[in-house]
Design a protein around this motif. Structure first.
Motif, short mmCIF file in Angstrom:
data_model
loop_
_atom_site.label_atom_id
_atom_site.label_comp_id
_atom_site.label_asym_id
_atom_site.label_seq_id
_atom_site.Cartn_x
_atom_site.Cartn_y
_atom_site.Cartn_z
N VAL A 205 0.84 -1.19 0.00
CA VAL A 205 0.00 0.00 0.00
C VAL A 205 0.89 1.25 0.00
N GLN A 206 0.58 2.19 -0.84
CA GLN A 206 1.33 3.44 -0.88
C GLN A 206 0.73 4.39 0.15
N TRP A 207 1.29 4.31 1.37
CA TRP A 207 0.76 5.12 2.47
C TRP A 207 1.20 6.58 2.28
N LYS A 208 0.29 7.41 1.83
CA LYS A 208 0.57 8.84 1.67
C LYS A 208 -0.50 9.60 2.44
N THR B 16 -5.07 7.10 4.79
CA THR B 16 -5.72 6.26 3.79
C THR B 16 -7.01 5.70 4.36
N GLU B 17 -8.08 5.76 3.59
CA GLU B 17 -9.38 5.26 4.04
C GLU B 17 -9.49 3.77 3.79
N PRO C 144 -6.80 -1.74 -0.15
CA PRO C 144 -7.34 -1.26 -1.43
C PRO C 144 -7.76 -2.34 -2.42
N LEU D 59 -9.98 6.32 8.70
CA LEU D 59 -8.71 6.77 8.12
C LEU D 59 -7.53 6.25 8.92
N LYS E 28 -3.00 5.94 9.11
CA LYS E 28 -1.69 6.41 8.66
C LYS E 28 -0.60 5.70 9.47
#
Length: 312
Positions: free
Chosen positions: A55-58, A61-62, A83, A152, A154
């Motif tokens: 996962v691209q944690w930016k 993330t929901e 996702p 959400l 992070k």
């Protein structure tokens, strides 16, 4: 705790506090500026294919709640969908996921960290074990979620660990403070190249409050030469009398498990529990939970140094 520190948990004056454990420093988790400026380290899984699916944690993330089940009277196991079915969290040990939500009618968001109990290369989902506390804004929100609801998240990296960095680690936990130490235990034992030996001391109020017991028992059977565990409870029953140690985490209790200081090799002791327990075992944290503080308590009496101990 700055990027690598987790607020400790709240335990009754010593180590058995299954009924009253929650990550400390919640007061500073509400300092929102801290969260948005926190850097977190992430190490990729060894499998290069899996790494591509991380996962691209930016930012936040929901994620959608997939399932929820009760573990005991105040603990739920919550599984969120990533996702897609091929995604993995790719989080290094020890990393929690910081949640954010704004209660109805409130202006200020609530932030709380929860450590996944699922492996970082598990595809499609991430699972937490969450204990609900009276008036707990974070745990109350988590327990109120129904499948299909979203939240959400992070990553928040809390402690750097490298395979074979230590010859042995001793994990001392109280109540729900077990989750980051379970994450680390799994990461070490799942790595065939990591020869680190692990000893766990886990304190709770009662037998019912011992979280992940079946999982730890299975690991002890699977890795008899590398992983040992000792449970201690405040309250026993005629049925479990003699099955567990009784009472707090004391010098006498730790002496049964902790490696003698004369054995040589680099050792590390990680303490994760309510503030009174942490203080009793390793001395209080400093800076309102932001810093490690001075070493004290039982571990100092046993001859350990500040560099050999980390408090969550």
């Amino acid at each position: 705790m700055a990027a690598y520190l987790r607020p400790s948990l709240k335990v009754a004056g010593a180590a058995a506090a299954g009924a009253s454990v929650a990550y400390v420093g919640h007061q500073y988790w509400n300092t929102t500026s801290f969260f948005f400026s926190t850097a977190h380290a992430e190490s990729l899984p060894s499998d290069s294919q899996a790494a591509l699916k991380k996962v691209q944690w930016k930012g936040f993330t929901e994620l959608k709640l997939q399932s929820a089940e009760s573990v005991n009277h105040n603990v739920r196991r919550l599984t969120f969908a990533l996702p897609d079915d091929q995604s993995i969290t790719g989080l290094p040990p020890i990393t929690s996921l910081l949640t954010r939500h704004t209660p109805e009618g409130a202006w200020v968001p609530v932030f709380r960290p929860y450590t996944p109990i699922s492996d970082n290369d598990q595809a499609g989902t991430v699972t937490f074990m969450v204990k609900k506390y009276p008036n707990g804004k974070g745990s109350g929100k988590m327990h109120s979620l129904k499948p299909g609801d979203t939240l959400l998240f992070k990553p928040l990296h809390e402690f750097d660990y490298k395979p074979n960095q230590f010859s042995a680690v001793t994990l001392i936990a109280g109540g729900s403070g077990i989750t980051p130490l379970y994450q680390l235990t799994r990461a070490i034992l799942n790595n065939p190249d990591d020869k680190t030996k692990i000893a766990l001391v886990y304190a709770n109020n009662s037998e019912e409050d011992i979280l992940l017991k079946n999982e730890f028992d299975e690991l002890a059977q699977k890795y008899p030469g590398r992983f040992t565990r000792l449970y201690t409870v405040s309250k026993t029953t005629p049925q479990n009398e003699g099955l567990y140690e009784k009472g707090y985490v004391t010098k006498e209790l730790l002496s049964k498990v902790i490696p003698p200081r004369s054995t040589g090799g680099q050792t590390k002791v990680l303490v994760s529990g309510p503030p009174p327990m942490v203080e009793s075992v390793a001395g209080a944290k400093g800076g309102f939970g932001w810093t490690q503080g001075s070493l004290g308590g039982v571990l100092k009496e046993l001859g350990y140094t500040k560099e050999e101990v980390h408090k969550f």
